[in-house]
Design a protein around this motif. Structure first.
Motif, PDB file in Angstrom:
ATOM      1  N   GLY A   1       0.817  -1.211   0.000  1.00 58.86           N
ATOM      2  CA  GLY A   1       0.000   0.000   0.000  1.00 58.86           C
ATOM      3  C   GLY A   1       0.845   1.251   0.000  1.00 58.86           C
ATOM      4  N   ILE A   2       1.853   1.283   0.866  1.00 56.37           N
ATOM      5  CA  ILE A   2       2.724   2.461   0.947  1.00 56.37           C
ATOM      6  C   ILE A   2       3.527   2.625  -0.341  1.00 56.37           C
ATOM      7  N   LEU A   3       4.135   1.526  -0.802  1.00 56.50           N
ATOM      8  CA  LEU A   3       4.927   1.601  -2.026  1.00 56.50           C
ATOM      9  C   LEU A   3       4.060   1.952  -3.230  1.00 56.50           C
ATOM     10  N   GLY A   4       2.853   1.375  -3.269  1.00 55.33           N
ATOM     11  CA  GLY A   4       1.960   1.668  -4.384  1.00 55.33           C
ATOM     12  C   GLY A   4       1.552   3.129  -4.420  1.00 55.33           C
ATOM     13  N   ALA A   5       1.210   3.678  -3.258  1.00 56.46           N
ATOM     14  CA  ALA A   5       0.834   5.089  -3.189  1.00 56.46           C
ATOM     15  C   ALA A   5       1.999   5.979  -3.590  1.00 56.46           C
ATOM     16  N   GLN A   6       3.200   5.653  -3.097  1.00 53.23           N
ATOM     17  CA  GLN A   6       4.371   6.436  -3.467  1.00 53.23           C
ATOM     18  C   GLN A   6       4.679   6.312  -4.951  1.00 53.23           C
ATOM     19  N   SER A   7       4.509   5.122  -5.495  1.00 51.84           N
ATOM     20  CA  SER A   7       4.803   4.907  -6.917  1.00 51.84           C
ATOM     21  C   SER A   7       3.905   5.755  -7.801  1.00 51.84           C
ATOM     22  N   LEU A   8       2.603   5.785  -7.468  1.00 48.57           N
ATOM     23  CA  LEU A   8       1.677   6.588  -8.259  1.00 48.57           C
ATOM     24  C   LEU A   8       1.995   8.069  -8.113  1.00 48.57           C
ATOM     25  N   ALA A   9       2.347   8.507  -6.898  1.00 46.73           N
ATOM     26  CA  ALA A   9       2.682   9.913  -6.690  1.00 46.73           C
ATOM     27  C   ALA A   9       3.997  10.270  -7.377  1.00 46.73           C
ATOM     28  N   PHE A  10       4.966   9.352  -7.380  1.00 50.09           N
ATOM     29  CA  PHE A  10       6.280   9.617  -7.952  1.00 50.09           C
ATOM     30  C   PHE A  10       6.253   9.726  -9.476  1.00 50.09           C
ATOM     31  N   ARG A  11       5.112   9.389 -10.083  1.00 51.81           N
ATOM     32  CA  ARG A  11       5.012   9.583 -11.532  1.00 51.81           C
ATOM     33  C   ARG A  11       5.129  11.062 -11.878  1.00 51.81           C
ATOM     34  N   ASN A  12       4.851  11.935 -10.921  1.00 50.41           N
ATOM     35  CA  ASN A  12       4.867  13.366 -11.184  1.00 50.41           C
ATOM     36  C   ASN A  12       6.178  14.037 -10.802  1.00 50.41           C
ATOM     37  N   VAL A  13       7.213  13.249 -10.584  1.00 51.11           N
ATOM     38  CA  VAL A  13       8.530  13.809 -10.281  1.00 51.11           C
ATOM     39  C   VAL A  13       9.344  13.825 -11.566  1.00 51.11           C
TER      40      VAL A  13
ATOM     41  N   ARG B   1      11.794  16.342  -3.821  1.00 45.93           N
ATOM     42  CA  ARG B   1      10.786  16.413  -4.879  1.00 45.93           C
ATOM     43  C   ARG B   1       9.750  15.303  -4.737  1.00 45.93           C
ATOM     44  N   GLY B   2      10.193  14.144  -4.258  1.00 48.60           N
ATOM     45  CA  GLY B   2       9.242  13.060  -4.040  1.00 48.60           C
ATOM     46  C   GLY B   2       8.222  13.422  -2.980  1.00 48.60           C
ATOM     47  N   LEU B   3       8.695  14.046  -1.896  1.00 49.83           N
ATOM     48  CA  LEU B   3       7.773  14.472  -0.842  1.00 49.83           C
ATOM     49  C   LEU B   3       6.823  15.556  -1.355  1.00 49.83           C
ATOM     50  N   ASP B   4       7.346  16.454  -2.199  1.00 55.55           N
ATOM     51  CA  ASP B   4       6.475  17.476  -2.793  1.00 55.55           C
ATOM     52  C   ASP B   4       5.386  16.834  -3.637  1.00 55.55           C
ATOM     53  N   SER B   5       5.769  15.801  -4.389  1.00 59.55           N
ATOM     54  CA  SER B   5       4.810  15.128  -5.259  1.00 59.55           C
ATOM     55  C   SER B   5       3.725  14.443  -4.440  1.00 59.55           C
TER      56      SER B   5
ATOM     57  N   GLN C   1       1.189  16.821  -3.006  1.00 60.11           N
ATOM     58  CA  GLN C   1       0.170  17.322  -3.924  1.00 60.11           C
ATOM     59  C   GLN C   1      -1.148  16.571  -3.756  1.00 60.11           C
ATOM     60  N   VAL C   2      -1.064  15.319  -3.334  1.00 59.98           N
ATOM     61  CA  VAL C   2      -2.271  14.529  -3.117  1.00 59.98           C
ATOM     62  C   VAL C   2      -2.985  14.981  -1.846  1.00 59.98           C
ATOM     63  N   GLY C   3      -2.231  15.599  -0.953  1.00 62.03           N
ATOM     64  CA  GLY C   3      -2.812  16.050   0.309  1.00 62.03           C
ATOM     65  C   GLY C   3      -2.618  15.015   1.406  1.00 62.03           C
ATOM     66  N   PRO C   4      -2.570  15.431   2.663  1.00 66.59           N
ATOM     67  CA  PRO C   4      -2.328  14.475   3.758  1.00 66.59           C
ATOM     68  C   PRO C   4      -3.405  13.411   3.866  1.00 66.59           C
ATOM     69  N   VAL C   5      -4.646  13.815   3.723  1.00 66.99           N
ATOM     70  CA  VAL C   5      -5.738  12.835   3.786  1.00 66.99           C
ATOM     71  C   VAL C   5      -5.712  11.949   2.548  1.00 66.99           C
ATOM     72  N   GLY C   6      -5.506  12.580   1.390  1.00 68.01           N
ATOM     73  CA  GLY C   6      -5.504  11.814   0.141  1.00 68.01           C
ATOM     74  C   GLY C   6      -4.412  10.773   0.095  1.00 68.01           C
ATOM     75  N   SER C   7      -3.207  11.118   0.566  1.00 67.02           N
ATOM     76  CA  SER C   7      -2.101  10.157   0.528  1.00 67.02           C
ATOM     77  C   SER C   7      -2.357   8.979   1.467  1.00 67.02           C
ATOM     78  N   ILE C   8      -2.935   9.261   2.657  1.00 68.86           N
ATOM     79  CA  ILE C   8      -3.247   8.178   3.601  1.00 68.86           C
ATOM     80  C   ILE C   8      -4.344   7.273   3.034  1.00 68.86           C
ATOM     81  N   VAL C   9      -5.386   7.886   2.493  1.00 65.67           N
ATOM     82  CA  VAL C   9      -6.483   7.108   1.910  1.00 65.67           C
ATOM     83  C   VAL C   9      -5.986   6.253   0.756  1.00 65.67           C
ATOM     84  N   LEU C  10      -5.108   6.838  -0.080  1.00 68.78           N
ATOM     85  CA  LEU C  10      -4.563   6.089  -1.219  1.00 68.78           C
ATOM     86  C   LEU C  10      -3.772   4.880  -0.750  1.00 68.78           C
ATOM     87  N   ALA C  11      -2.898   5.077   0.242  1.00 68.42           N
ATOM     88  CA  ALA C  11      -2.091   3.961   0.755  1.00 68.42           C
ATOM     89  C   ALA C  11      -2.965   2.896   1.407  1.00 68.42           C
ATOM     90  N   LEU C  12      -3.925   3.325   2.238  1.00 68.44           N
ATOM     91  CA  LEU C  12      -4.812   2.363   2.893  1.00 68.44           C
ATOM     92  C   LEU C  12      -5.665   1.616   1.875  1.00 68.44           C
TER      93      LEU C  12
END
Length: 663
Positions: free
Chosen positions: A20-32, A46-50, A53-64
């Protein structure tokens, strides 16, 4: 036993969290972008910036969400046999590449930071961090897709194996009619229900037709209308006048006359745009009817439940991508209803052959008529239909007379009679042979520029007989082959010269494969997540050189209408950012994901003969890989045949027997 199960559950939970964590990061890292790979600190920032962009709630929801999906689907992967695991892994790898590949292709366009677009830049091939990120992306996305595909095999194996059992009897109590069954009655094939379903579909499209209205006429259509309205015949590819001709067949002449007819109708009604509004309505009705026919075939010839048929109709009726392209006056939108009906006829022909049923003269007539119309309204159409039927004839060796007639007559008429007799009789100039040479011209122009001193004298002479390499090199761009073709192709080259050119192109591929691939990066655009079918554009655009200012004088060039500007364009931008619309409208979902998933499910269930239903899709892939440029409208057929593609693993047949998911 309990302790072992607890350990397995704990391991499964930890694995799900990691994926879940790697998948969420992978999708977000497409924008780096590629500059991030200069050093580890820059990549982290830059990865953290990317991710931010999803937002704190969005990134947690995506990973979960990704972790929960993996947790729920993993048991089916564990229970699957080695054969199905391998099938699932191959399918998952191909699909995961469509997410990862954008990072591997050089992009010099203006960057975007919203799904499904991605940032450009030059890939940092030499950086270990770059390849580490690519590996993590493939591993995480691929793992989720692999377990999901095994779950899909498990869910579909029962439906695909049924032969005589009616699926709805298995999912609904006797005497009880579900809402899905009531809705699916519209797709029983009766004339009244066909008309009603078509009318309801068009009504669902009307709001989008108004928003994208009154019509959209692009560059190609303007050139065609100029020929009819002004008599000015101009080759838009070679930028030269064609005196003495009444028209040109670079764009299909049948479409040209059709658009000219409705242009004249509008003029007689008091405003020429009215003619195109009528054409928009008519092609919407025709395409809605073709979609309904495909849903009828889906209900009659597959084991899919009625709910699936209804969901497919809802997607076609309410996803804005479908009506958006119906508002465009362009050959692809005009052609799509014809090709979709031909696809239904092709599927029905193959179904009858697989079940030892006669094809019948009515079906053969339909294949012939639709094949001819498909080839006359879009030139690649005749190659797809002819190749598909030819391969079907070779593989099946059944119904030989019917298949021969269906294959040869359209090909003879469109590729033989029309260029040899019809075009000369109408004083229409044939389309230039350079169109079929677009990709070779692009690649050899690049190779000649980079390796001129390495090429032999004979190779340089062969290439220069067809292409002015110096002129092509000065205008060459990696975004399209049109520039090298426009400025480099020599009109006076002979057919013998072009044959030698093709031979040289094939031979040099084995010497410079890397340069060949690097010369045409746009060819992957149809198969990766980036473009969508959401579309809005101006009423008219372009070709002032050919006299375009004389048409639709009430609309400024390349300017949107009021509804397009205020609603259509903002809506398109919003749809590209809002899930699930961003995913449902993605080009790669229809051109790659659905065909590959259908292929994998068919193989997993050992229904190898049903792979023949994928022949037209594979043939269309071939045409996409020979185009001079990329545009979502070139792959539009994949969007409209989505229901037929989904149906392939579930087609009924006496030759099918159920198989266990263990493979």
């Amino acid at each position: 036993m309990v302790a072992n199960r607890a350990r397995l559950d704990k391991t499964r939970c930890l694995l799900s969290v990691g994926v879940g964590i790697l998948g969420a990061q992978s999708l977000a890292f497409r924008n780096v972008d590629s500059a991030a790979f200069d050093n580890f600190s820059n990549l982290t920032a830059r990865g953290l910036d990317s991710i931010a962009q999803v937002g704190p709630v969005g990134s947690i929801v995506l990973a979960l969400g990704i972790g929960l999906l993996f947790y729920k689907l993993y048991p089916e992967f564990k229970k699957a046999g080695m054969r199905n695991r391998l099938t699932a892994s191959i399918v998952a790898f191909v699909l995961a590449l469509s997410v990862v590949i954008p990072r591997l292709v050089k992009k010099t366009i203006t960057p975007f930071n919203t799904y499904p677009d991605y940032l450009g830049g030059v890939p940092r091939w030499h950086e270990a961090i770059f390849w580490l990120v690519v590996f993590v992306q493939l591993l995480s996305v691929g793992s989720l897709l692999a377990v999901g595909f095994c779950w899909l095999i498990h869910k579909t194996v029962g439906l695909s194996g049924l032969t005589s059992l009616d699926v709805k009897d298995a999912i609904a109590p006797p005497g009880h009619t579900t809402i899905w069954e009531k809705g699916a009655r519209l797709f029983d094939g009766t004339p009244g229900h066909l008309a009603l379903a078509t009318a309801v579909t068009v009504l669902c499209w009307v709001p989008m037709l108004i928003i994208n209205g009154p019509a959209n006429l692009g560059f190609d259509t303007m050139v065609q209308l100029i020929q009819v309205r002004t008599g000015h015949v101009w080759d838009p590819m070679m930028m030269v006048e064609l005196p003495g001709y009444a028209g040109q067949d670079h764009h299909p002449f049948v479409d040209t006359y059709l658009y000219g007819l409705f242009d004249e109708l509008g003029v007689r009604l008091g405003h020429e745009i009215l003619g195109f509004c009528i054409l928009v309505v008519l092609q919407s009705i025709a395409t809605a009817f073709a979609l309904v026919v495909s849903f009828v075939w889906l209900r009659k010839r597959t084991n899919l439940p009625d709910s699936c048929t209804c969901v497919c109709w809802c997607l076609a009726a309410f996803l804005p991508a479908f009506p958006m392209y119906m508002s465009a006056i362009v050959k692809d939108s005009t052609w799509i209803s014809i090709f979709l009906l031909w696809m239904v006829a092709f599927f029905e022909t193959l179904y009858r052959c697989n079940n030892n049923q006669p094809v019948g003269w009515k079906l053969v007539t339909g294949l012939v008529v639709l094949g001819v119309l498909s080839g006359l309204t879009k030139k690649t159409g005749i190659y797809v239909t002819t190749l598909s039927l030819c391969l079907l004839l070779i593989v099946l060796r059944k119904q030989i007379i019917s298949l021969l007639v269906s294959t040869l007559i359209p090909a003879a008429l469109v590729m033989g009679l029309v260029p040899m007799a019809v075009l000369p009789a109408l004083d229409i100039a044939p389309g230039g042979p350079q169109e079929a040479l677009s990709v070779p011209i692009q690649q050899l122009s690049k190779v000649t520029t980079l390796h001129k001193d390495e090429l032999s004298q004979s190779d340089r002479e062969t290439i220069n007989k067809v292409v002015d390499t110096d002129r092509a090199a000065s205008h060459w761009r990696d975004s399209s082959a049109d520039y090298a073709k426009h400025y480099g192709y020599k009109i006076n080259s002979s057919s013998k010269d072009r044959k030698q050119f093709i031979k040289t192109w094939i031979r040099l591929f084995f010497r410079y494969p890397k340069d060949y691939i690097a010369a045409v990066p746009y060819l992957v655009d149809s198969f990766v997540f980036g473009n969508t079918y959401y579309f809005s554009g101006p009423v008219r655009c372009g070709w002032w050189e050919a006299g375009g200012f004389k048409l639709l004088k009430g609309y400024p060039d390349c300017k949107p209408s009021y509804t397009q500007e205020k609603i259509g364009i903002p809506l398109t931008d919003a749809l590209n950012k809002i899930p699930p619309f961003s995913f449902l409208g993605s080009e790669a979902l229809y051109t790659l994901w659905l065909p590959v998933i259908a292929l994998g499910l068919t193989v997993a269930n050992k229904r190898y003969r049903d792979l023949l239903y994928l022949i037209p899709s594979i043939a269309t892939w071939g045409t996409l890989l020979l185009l001079a440029a990329h545009g979502p409208r070139y792959s539009l057929c994949f969007l409209f045949i989505f229901a037929l593609t989904i149906a392939i693993p579930f087609i009924k047949g006496d030759n099918h027997v159920p198989h266990h998911v263990s493979g």
